[in-house]
Design an enzyme around this catalytic site. Structure first.
Site, PDB file in Angstrom:
ATOM      1  N   ARG A   1       0.849  -1.188   0.000  1.00 20.12           N
ATOM      2  CA  ARG A   1       0.000   0.000   0.000  1.00 20.12           C
ATOM      3  C   ARG A   1       0.882   1.235   0.000  1.00 20.12           C
ATOM      4  O   ARG A   1       1.233   1.835   1.000  1.00 20.12           O
ATOM      5  CB  ARG A   1      -0.909  -0.034   1.250  1.00 20.12           C
ATOM      6  CG  ARG A   1      -2.143  -0.890   1.099  1.00 20.12           C
ATOM      7  CD  ARG A   1      -3.097  -0.341   0.061  1.00 20.12           C
ATOM      8  NE  ARG A   1      -3.562   0.961   0.365  1.00 20.12           N
ATOM      9  CZ  ARG A   1      -4.650   1.228   1.108  1.00 20.12           C
ATOM     10  NH1 ARG A   1      -5.348   0.206   1.597  1.00 20.12           N
ATOM     11  NH2 ARG A   1      -5.029   2.447   1.368  1.00 20.12           N
TER      12      ARG A   1
ATOM     13  N   ARG B   1      -3.736   3.982  -3.414  1.00 18.67           N
ATOM     14  CA  ARG B   1      -5.176   4.173  -3.234  1.00 18.67           C
ATOM     15  C   ARG B   1      -5.501   5.643  -3.036  1.00 18.67           C
ATOM     16  O   ARG B   1      -4.925   6.324  -2.195  1.00 18.67           O
ATOM     17  CB  ARG B   1      -5.642   3.353  -2.007  1.00 18.67           C
ATOM     18  CG  ARG B   1      -7.129   3.479  -1.699  1.00 18.67           C
ATOM     19  CD  ARG B   1      -8.007   2.759  -2.696  1.00 18.67           C
ATOM     20  NE  ARG B   1      -7.815   1.324  -2.690  1.00 18.67           N
ATOM     21  CZ  ARG B   1      -7.467   0.613  -3.774  1.00 18.67           C
ATOM     22  NH1 ARG B   1      -7.283   1.217  -4.940  1.00 18.67           N
ATOM     23  NH2 ARG B   1      -7.284  -0.691  -3.693  1.00 18.67           N
TER      24      ARG B   1
ATOM     25  N   HIS C   1     -14.071   1.212  -5.253  1.00 18.53           N
ATOM     26  CA  HIS C   1     -14.454   1.102  -3.854  1.00 18.53           C
ATOM     27  C   HIS C   1     -15.523   2.160  -3.594  1.00 18.53           C
ATOM     28  O   HIS C   1     -15.340   3.323  -3.913  1.00 18.53           O
ATOM     29  CB  HIS C   1     -13.256   1.377  -2.932  1.00 18.53           C
ATOM     30  CG  HIS C   1     -12.064   0.537  -3.229  1.00 18.53           C
ATOM     31  ND1 HIS C   1     -11.320   0.702  -4.369  1.00 18.53           N
ATOM     32  CD2 HIS C   1     -11.511  -0.488  -2.542  1.00 18.53           C
ATOM     33  CE1 HIS C   1     -10.332  -0.182  -4.359  1.00 18.53           C
ATOM     34  NE2 HIS C   1     -10.439  -0.924  -3.296  1.00 18.53           N
TER      35      HIS C   1
ATOM     36  N   LYS D   1     -12.179  -5.590  -9.481  1.00 21.24           N
ATOM     37  CA  LYS D   1     -12.329  -5.684  -8.027  1.00 21.24           C
ATOM     38  C   LYS D   1     -13.363  -4.654  -7.592  1.00 21.24           C
ATOM     39  O   LYS D   1     -13.166  -3.457  -7.791  1.00 21.24           O
ATOM     40  CB  LYS D   1     -11.009  -5.435  -7.288  1.00 21.24           C
ATOM     41  CG  LYS D   1     -11.188  -5.389  -5.772  1.00 21.24           C
ATOM     42  CD  LYS D   1      -9.879  -5.344  -5.016  1.00 21.24           C
ATOM     43  CE  LYS D   1      -9.163  -4.061  -5.177  1.00 21.24           C
ATOM     44  NZ  LYS D   1      -8.038  -3.919  -4.208  1.00 21.24           N
TER      45      LYS D   1
ATOM     46  N   THR E   1      -4.935  -2.777   7.028  1.00 26.09           N
ATOM     47  CA  THR E   1      -4.970  -1.590   6.160  1.00 26.09           C
ATOM     48  C   THR E   1      -6.418  -1.188   5.874  1.00 26.09           C
ATOM     49  O   THR E   1      -6.669  -0.268   5.109  1.00 26.09           O
ATOM     50  CB  THR E   1      -4.250  -1.855   4.812  1.00 26.09           C
ATOM     51  OG1 THR E   1      -4.921  -2.956   4.160  1.00 26.09           O
ATOM     52  CG2 THR E   1      -2.788  -2.164   5.008  1.00 26.09           C
TER      53      THR E   1
HETATM   54  O1  LIG Z   1      -9.088  -2.922  -2.045  1.00 26.52           O
HETATM   55  C1  LIG Z   1      -8.578  -3.390  -1.050  1.00 26.52           C
HETATM   56  C2  LIG Z   1      -9.369  -4.084  -0.014  1.00 26.52           C
HETATM   57  C3  LIG Z   1      -9.142  -3.434   1.341  1.00 26.52           C
HETATM   58  O2  LIG Z   1      -9.662  -2.129   1.316  1.00 26.52           O
HETATM   59  C4  LIG Z   1      -9.876  -4.244   2.407  1.00 26.52           C
HETATM   60  O3  LIG Z   1     -11.016  -3.857   2.706  1.00 26.52           O
HETATM   61  O4  LIG Z   1      -9.294  -5.225   2.877  1.00 26.52           O
HETATM   62  C5  LIG Z   1      -7.670  -3.374   1.660  1.00 26.52           C
HETATM   63  C6  LIG Z   1      -6.889  -2.617   0.585  1.00 26.52           C
HETATM   64  O5  LIG Z   1      -5.516  -2.596   0.917  1.00 26.52           O
HETATM   65  C7  LIG Z   1      -7.113  -3.247  -0.767  1.00 26.52           C
HETATM   66  O6  LIG Z   1      -6.473  -2.466  -1.789  1.00 26.52           O
END
Ligand SMILES: O=C1C[C@@](O)(C(=O)O)C[C@@H](O)[C@@H]1O
Length: 209
Positions: free
Chosen positions: A27, A55, A109, A134, A191
């Protein structure tokens, strides 16, 4: 079950690698200093496939730069990893990232819970530029979660689906049973809210077999 361990501290790579996760996610947005040097050092330490993630703040991370800064950071790093997480807002750079010889995890997300038709449209959009879509959403009810499980089950594979928040954290172990490509865990420092330690996730996965 394919387990990704997310890390924000390169200093723990040996400890994380000892758990033999399927992937290690770096990350980048939660790290300081020379990111390229740190990724190079991680690459030298382990053969475990690596995911690079920068992110955006809009999607729950800490990166606040623009599109150009995003690619200036991620571009030189791509050749040292196996997968790059590319949010839809950065998709214009997907062809260049792909040209570095990596797979693209096309991600979105949201703090919302899209309807089934909306999930289908999101999947189609992500597949337009990435190898693995994703989709991380926030179920409000168990019916929302049922819909996410049904969507995952019926979707073209590979696909990764997950949830935000702690309320339905058990979905992190359930969604892979219905086709989600992998689940995200931690090895000491979460994270994201609701992540299980990789040890716990392995125990759950073993009991659900
Ligand atoms: O997209 C995701 C999923 C995540 O946000 C989680 O909820 O575990 C954790 C992040 O590091 C990853 O990039």
């Amino acid at each position: 079950m394919k387990i990704v361990v997310s890390v924000e501290n390169p200093g723990v790579i040996d400890e994380v690698a000892a758990y033999s996760p399927t992937f290690i996610e770096i990350r980048l947005d939660r790290m300081e200093g020379d990111l390229l040097d740190q990724v190079r050092a991680i690459r030298e330490k382990t053969d475990i496939p690596l995911i690079a993630t920068l992110r955006s703040r809009e999607e729950g991370g800490r990166f606040v730069g623009d599109l150009d800064l995003w690619v200036r950071i991620i571009g030189p790093i791509a050749r040292y990893v196996d997968i790059v997480d590319v949010e839809a807002r950065y998709r214009d750079h997907a062809p260049f990232i792909k040209s570095q010889g990596v797979q693209i995890l096309a991600s979105l997300h949201t703090n919302e819970m899209p309807s089934l038709p909306e999930l289908g449209r999101i999947e189609e959009m992500l597949r337009s530029y990435g190898d693995i879509p994703k989709i991380v959403v926030k179920p409000r009810t168990r019916e929302d979660l049922f819909e996410l499980v049904m969507f995952t089950h019926q979707a073209q594979k590979p696909i990764c689906t997950s949830i935000m928040g702690a309320e339905f954290r058990y979905a992190r172990a359930i969604l892979p049973l219905f086709g989600s490509e992998f689940t995200f865990s931690h090895a000491g420092t979460p994270t994201a809210e609701g992540q299980y330690h990789i040890r716990e996730m392995r125990q759950i996965a073993d009991l659900l077999k």
